[in-house]
Scaffold this active site. Structure first.
Site, PDB file in Angstrom:
ATOM      1  CD  GLN A  74      -3.045   0.831   0.369  1.00 31.61           C
ATOM      2  OE1 GLN A  74      -3.419  -0.289   0.079  1.00 31.61           O
ATOM      3  NE2 GLN A  74      -3.592   1.908  -0.129  1.00 31.61           N
ATOM      4  CG  PHE A  75       1.804   3.719  -3.612  1.00 28.60           C
ATOM      5  CD1 PHE A  75       1.831   5.092  -3.786  1.00 28.60           C
ATOM      6  CD2 PHE A  75       0.868   2.974  -4.329  1.00 28.60           C
ATOM      7  CE1 PHE A  75       0.958   5.725  -4.649  1.00 28.60           C
ATOM      8  CE2 PHE A  75      -0.008   3.589  -5.191  1.00 28.60           C
ATOM      9  CZ  PHE A  75       0.028   4.973  -5.354  1.00 28.60           C
ATOM     10  CB  THR A  76      -1.986   5.308  -0.747  1.00 26.72           C
ATOM     11  OG1 THR A  76      -2.611   4.219  -0.071  1.00 26.72           O
ATOM     12  CG2 THR A  76      -2.158   5.164  -2.245  1.00 26.72           C
TER      13      THR A  76
END
Length: 141
Positions: A74-76
């Site tokens: 989950q890069f966010t």
């Protein structure tokens, strides 16, 4: 590394309509984000923390009861929306850096004895879960 760990009774991730990872709980659904300074050692530290985190019913950890984990990249988690209305992703590590470190978290969990299901790095994933409690914890290592 940053992770959001949610205590769940069930969780699944699908890509293009196909379920690629699914757990039934009690267990943890874990979103993992990687930043530029992260290392394999931090991945191992995060895995140990997740495996022994006492947030399951009756203050158990996954290691206590053999509970499964669903790990999703989950890069966010490294989005920054302090200015303006559009987040920036500068703090998120690029795919070639992040993917091996998310894989290392999974590998370290499995080495500890965990049953781990995963999402697919870089894919448009749909994550569904039933948060038990609700109980959600933010971890940083």
């Amino acid at each position: 590394m940053r992770a959001v760990a949610q205590r769940v009774t069930e969780a699944a991730v699908t890509v293009d309509g196909e379920t690629i990872g699914k757990i039934t709980g009690p267990g943890l659904c874990v979103l993992v984000g990687v930043t530029h300074e992260d290392t394999p050692e931090k991945a191992a530290q995060l895995a140990r923390k997740l495996w022994t985190l006492r947030i399951l019913p009756d203050e158990h950890s996954c290691s206590d009861i053999g509970a499964p984990l669903l790990v999703v990249s989950q890069f966010t988690l490294y989005g920054d929306a302090r200015k303006g209305r559009r987040p920036t992703w500068n703090a998120a590590a690029p795919g070639p850096v992040a993917e091996p470190l998310v894989d290392e978290v999974v590998a370290q969990l499995r080495a500890l004895g965990a049953h781990v299901e995963t999402g697919r790095f870089g894919a448009a994933m749909k994550v569904s879960l039933t948060n038990d409690g609700p109980f959600t914890v933010l971890l940083e290592v």
